[in-house]
Motif scaffolding. Structure first.
Motif, PDB file in Angstrom:
ATOM      1  N   HIS A   1      -3.435  10.489  -1.890  1.00 31.52           N
ATOM      2  CA  HIS A   1      -3.424   9.553  -0.764  1.00 31.52           C
ATOM      3  C   HIS A   1      -3.771  10.260   0.541  1.00 31.52           C
ATOM      4  CE1 HIS A   1      -1.010   7.098  -3.590  1.00 31.52           C
ATOM      5  NE2 HIS A   1      -1.757   6.162  -3.069  1.00 31.52           N
TER       6      HIS A   1
ATOM      7  N   ALA B   1      -7.481  10.957   0.931  1.00 32.63           N
ATOM      8  CA  ALA B   1      -8.357   9.781   0.906  1.00 32.63           C
ATOM      9  C   ALA B   1      -9.007   9.554   2.275  1.00 32.63           C
ATOM     10  CB  ALA B   1      -7.569   8.540   0.486  1.00 32.63           C
ATOM     11  N   GLU B   2      -8.403  10.073   3.322  1.00 33.71           N
ATOM     12  CA  GLU B   2      -8.920   9.900   4.675  1.00 33.71           C
ATOM     13  C   GLU B   2      -9.915  11.020   4.976  1.00 33.71           C
ATOM     14  OE1 GLU B   2      -9.733   8.820   8.423  1.00 33.71           O
ATOM     15  OE2 GLU B   2      -9.115  10.860   7.992  1.00 33.71           O
TER      16      GLU B   2
ATOM     17  N   ARG C   1       0.854  -1.196   0.000  1.00 32.34           N
ATOM     18  CA  ARG C   1       0.000   0.000   0.000  1.00 32.34           C
ATOM     19  C   ARG C   1       0.887   1.241   0.000  1.00 32.34           C
ATOM     20  NH1 ARG C   1      -3.463   2.135   4.943  1.00 32.34           N
ATOM     21  NH2 ARG C   1      -4.376   3.907   3.914  1.00 32.34           N
ATOM     22  N   PRO C   2       0.600   2.213  -0.875  1.00 31.33           N
ATOM     23  CA  PRO C   2       1.420   3.429  -0.904  1.00 31.33           C
ATOM     24  C   PRO C   2       1.283   4.222   0.386  1.00 31.33           C
ATOM     25  CG  PRO C   2      -0.146   3.381  -2.739  1.00 31.33           C
ATOM     26  CD  PRO C   2      -0.438   2.207  -1.867  1.00 31.33           C
ATOM     27  N   SER C   3       2.320   4.915   0.727  1.00 29.78           N
ATOM     28  CA  SER C   3       2.313   5.758   1.910  1.00 29.78           C
ATOM     29  C   SER C   3       1.289   6.867   1.746  1.00 29.78           C
ATOM     30  CB  SER C   3       3.699   6.370   2.104  1.00 29.78           C
ATOM     31  OG  SER C   3       3.649   7.392   3.060  1.00 29.78           O
ATOM     32  N   THR C   4       0.637   7.237   2.858  1.00 25.79           N
ATOM     33  CA  THR C   4      -0.334   8.340   2.797  1.00 25.79           C
ATOM     34  C   THR C   4       0.365   9.667   2.570  1.00 25.79           C
ATOM     35  OG1 THR C   4      -0.267   8.545   5.186  1.00 25.79           O
ATOM     36  CG2 THR C   4      -2.053   7.234   4.259  1.00 25.79           C
ATOM     37  N   THR C   5       1.676   9.674   2.716  1.00 25.64           N
ATOM     38  CA  THR C   5       2.409  10.916   2.502  1.00 25.64           C
ATOM     39  C   THR C   5       3.012  10.978   1.103  1.00 25.64           C
ATOM     40  OG1 THR C   5       4.404   9.974   3.462  1.00 25.64           O
ATOM     41  CG2 THR C   5       2.953  11.181   4.939  1.00 25.64           C
ATOM     42  N   ALA C   6       2.639  10.034   0.240  1.00 27.21           N
ATOM     43  CA  ALA C   6       3.201  10.004  -1.108  1.00 27.21           C
ATOM     44  C   ALA C   6       2.721  11.179  -1.955  1.00 27.21           C
ATOM     45  CB  ALA C   6       2.860   8.684  -1.795  1.00 27.21           C
ATOM     46  N   ASP C   7       1.454  11.512  -1.863  1.00 31.35           N
ATOM     47  CA  ASP C   7       0.921  12.621  -2.650  1.00 31.35           C
ATOM     48  C   ASP C   7      -0.413  13.080  -2.070  1.00 31.35           C
ATOM     49  OD1 ASP C   7      -1.106  10.876  -3.550  1.00 31.35           O
ATOM     50  OD2 ASP C   7      -0.076  10.442  -5.406  1.00 31.35           O
TER      51      ASP C   7
END
Length: 125
Positions: free
Chosen positions: A12, A15-16, A3-9
């Motif tokens: 992401h 999305a929360e 799963r990509p990091s939530t800090t990638a872009d």
């Protein structure tokens, strides 16, 4: 697949749902974390975690003001999201145009207007 990091872009990060709420609050004013805690009704550590993610992506900036840390929206980093959503603008405009035409046809008594309305519960035939 990892799963990509939530800090990638920005995609992401937003999305929360709570992060989107924070961005909405910061769109109206620069706020200290305690005001965000009150508005969101969640514990301060959770708000701080969300703010950290938003800062790492660049969606939120922070500055010190005495003993407070004030957070503000950094809207430039939302541009990729805006550009992506804008691609759907024509779809929505066309959908609303079709809906408007359908409603106009119904009001004018055009074909399709003689379809009986849905019956409500307990209504007899």
């Amino acid at each position: 697949m990892a799963r990509p990091s939530t800090t990638a872009d920005a995609f992401h990060a937003i999305a929360e749902p709570r992060r989107r709420q924070i961005l909405g609050l910061l769109a109206t004013a620069e706020l200290p974390v305690n005001d965000l805690v009150t508005a969101l009704d969640i514990p301060q550590p959770q708000v701080s975690k969300h703010l950290r993610v938003l800062r790492e992506v660049g969606l939120v900036a922070v500055r010190g003001a005495g003993q407070q840390r004030l957070y503000r929206l950094s809207p430039a980093k939302l541009k990729p999201v805006h550009d992506w959503v804008k691609g759907f603008e024509r779809f929505w405009a066309e959908s609303f145009d079709r809906l408007g035409e359908y409603l106009a046809d119904l009001q004018a008594g055009q074909p399709g207007a003689d379809t009986p309305p849905h019956k409500t519960e307990g209504e007899s035939e």
